[in-house]
Write an enzyme that holds these catalytic residues in place. Structure first.
Site, PDB file in Angstrom:
ATOM      1  CB  SER A 292      -1.582   0.074   1.051  1.00 48.79           C
ATOM      2  OG  SER A 292      -1.719   1.114   1.482  1.00 48.79           O
ATOM      3  CG  ASP A 303       6.780   4.636 -11.627  1.00 47.37           C
ATOM      4  OD1 ASP A 303       7.902   4.034 -12.080  1.00 47.37           O
ATOM      5  OD2 ASP A 303       5.605   4.577 -12.350  1.00 47.37           O
ATOM      6  CE  LYS A 317      -4.665  -2.291   1.196  1.00 45.93           C
ATOM      7  NZ  LYS A 317      -4.562  -0.658   1.079  1.00 45.93           N
TER       8      LYS A 317
END
Length: 459
Positions: A292, A303, A317
């Protein structure tokens, strides 16, 4: 007289609403009403004919729980006790053994032990099953009943019988209950490398991470060679705190986006100017217990090529739960959106793949112990994007670089191989700029490591 006038006014208002209500009811699906009639029939029969008398409150709560359990593993109804427990945990202090647990096929399964708690110190691991408490079988009971038995007065003991996949026999662990004050962030300096250990994402996490980075600089007397952000066994927490933590290492660009039921229901969060880590190299450690909010941070730094992700594939998740208060002491925790990393990746099911896979060699059970992930949970949300099935496969392939045993590492004084590997990697880089460091490490590892699949984000 005033009371009579008030009653008359209320009656007029109610009558005025009748056409609107009648119209809405007429427009509703007739099949839904038939199902509601069926539900009431079952409710009445249980009340009148079940072998033991059951109060209406228990039946209604069971119906609500069943409805939400049919949706996904993370939507649930919180009664007064559950609601208070949740608020206490997000505030950063709660009582217990330090375990995050779930119910699976009538058995209590450990999701993750919280660091520096009795459960963590006893060596309990994600994927373990608790079968007995103080010698009494708890299989087949409810999760609330099991949690109630594990709680108790601080200083008292409870014996847990553990079944660990990969071991032939169950074993017992005796834990002493404590009042657990959860410190979301710890930091230390090792070989001029700053280590920021984030255990959870509660209301204090973002501020604590910024304070840790400042404290590391002071301890080093300048700037460290780099930073290790340890997110292992971090089950997540508050979305806004994941954004704050990511923002501490980024000075621009998107951090995460949230997409709801409708195509137009999209929210995006961006980093503000200012990098508390001075652009120095960052290594993010993750494992199967990183979920999460922890995956939001790892995905954002990965990224943007701001951090090199090491360890094992994360939990996966990729959904957002909204807490919807129903009364003063009850609430609905409902999955309302999916989140996406800056490059548009959803981690639902697949998780975050590390740029360099580093097994935890100092865990003697790491090869045989199965990893519990989102994809293993019943009724988990399906990733809307097509996934390469190999991403969901077990990630315990042999790597020729990682052949030492836990015993051999212990003799070398290494108690945490993943952390030791990360610190030594940063020490070798010697404080090189983050972008160059990531490129150098990737080039050196080419052909021998598993690279992350995410495209570059807009730094």
């Amino acid at each position: 007289m005033a009371r009579l006038l008030l009653r008359s006014a209320l009656l007029v208002s109610a009558v005025a609403l009748v056409p609107t209500v009648t119209s809405a009811l007429a427009a509703a699906d007739a099949e839904t009403f038939r199902e509601m009639d069926q539900f009431m029939s079952v409710f009445d029969r249980v009340r009148s004919e079940y072998v033991d008398k059951v109060d209406d409150k228990t039946l209604i709560k069971g119906a609500i729980d069943g409805m939400l359990a049919s949706l996904d593993p993370h939507s649930s109804y919180l009664d007064s006790r559950d609601y208070q427990n949740l608020r206490t945990q997000t505030d950063g202090a709660y009582g217990g053994l330090g375990l995050t647990v779930s119910m699976e096929d009538g058995a209590v399964k450990i999701i993750a032990p919280t660091e520096d708690t009795p459960a963590y110190k006893a060596g309990l691991k994600s994927g373990d099953y608790i079968t007995h408490l103080d010698g009494k079988l708890i299989y087949g009971g409810t999760l609330d009943e099991a949690v109630d038995q594990m709680r108790g007065k601080p200083g008292t003991q409870v014996k847990l019988t553990i079944v660990r996949p990969g071991r032939d026999k169950p074993f017992d662990v005796t834990l002493t209950r404590e009042v657990i004050t959860l410190k979301p962030v710890k930091w230390e300096v090792k070989d001029k490398v700053g280590i920021v250990n984030i255990n959870t994402f509660n209301k204090q996490t973002g501020e604590a991470v910024r304070a840790a980075l400042v404290s590391i600089d002071k301890a080093v007397g300048g700037q460290p060679l780099g930073y290790v952000v340890d997110l292992r066994s971090n089950p997540g927490g508050l979305l806004d705190q994941a954004i704050e933590v990511s923002d501490a290492f980024l000075d621009r660009g998107e951090i995460v986006s949230q997409r709801g039921r409708e195509k137009s229901d999209i929210e995006r969060w961006y980093a503000r100017p200012g990098d508390f880590a001075h652009g120095l190299p960052v290594i993010v450690l993750i494992d199967a217990g990183s979920a999460s909010a922890a995956e939001i941070v790892a995905g954002a730094l990965q990224d943007h090529r701001r951090g090199l992700v090491m360890g094992e594939r994360s939990f996966g998740k990729g959904s957002v739960q909204t807490l919807l208060p129903l009364t003063e002491d009850t609430a609905l925790r409902l999955t309302t959106a999916r989140y996406f990393t800056p490059s548009g990746r959803s981690v639902q099911e697949g998780g975050i793949q590390p740029d360099i896979r580093v097994p935890q060699l100092t865990d003697p059970d790491y090869k045989d112990r199965p990893r519990l992930r989102e994809a293993d949970l019943r009724r988990h949300l399906i990733n809307e994007a097509k996934l390469d099935e190999s991403v969901l496969e077990d990630d315990t392939k042999a790597d020729p670089r990682f052949q030492l045993t836990a015993t051999q590492l212990e003799k070398q004084g290494v108690s945490d191989f993943q952390l030791d590997y990360a610190v030594k990697t940063l020490a070798r880089l010697g404080g090189a700029p983050a972008t160059a460091a990531a490129a150098t490490t990737s080039a050196a590892a080419k052909g021998t490591v598993t690279a992350g699949a995410g495209p570059k984000g807009g730094r």
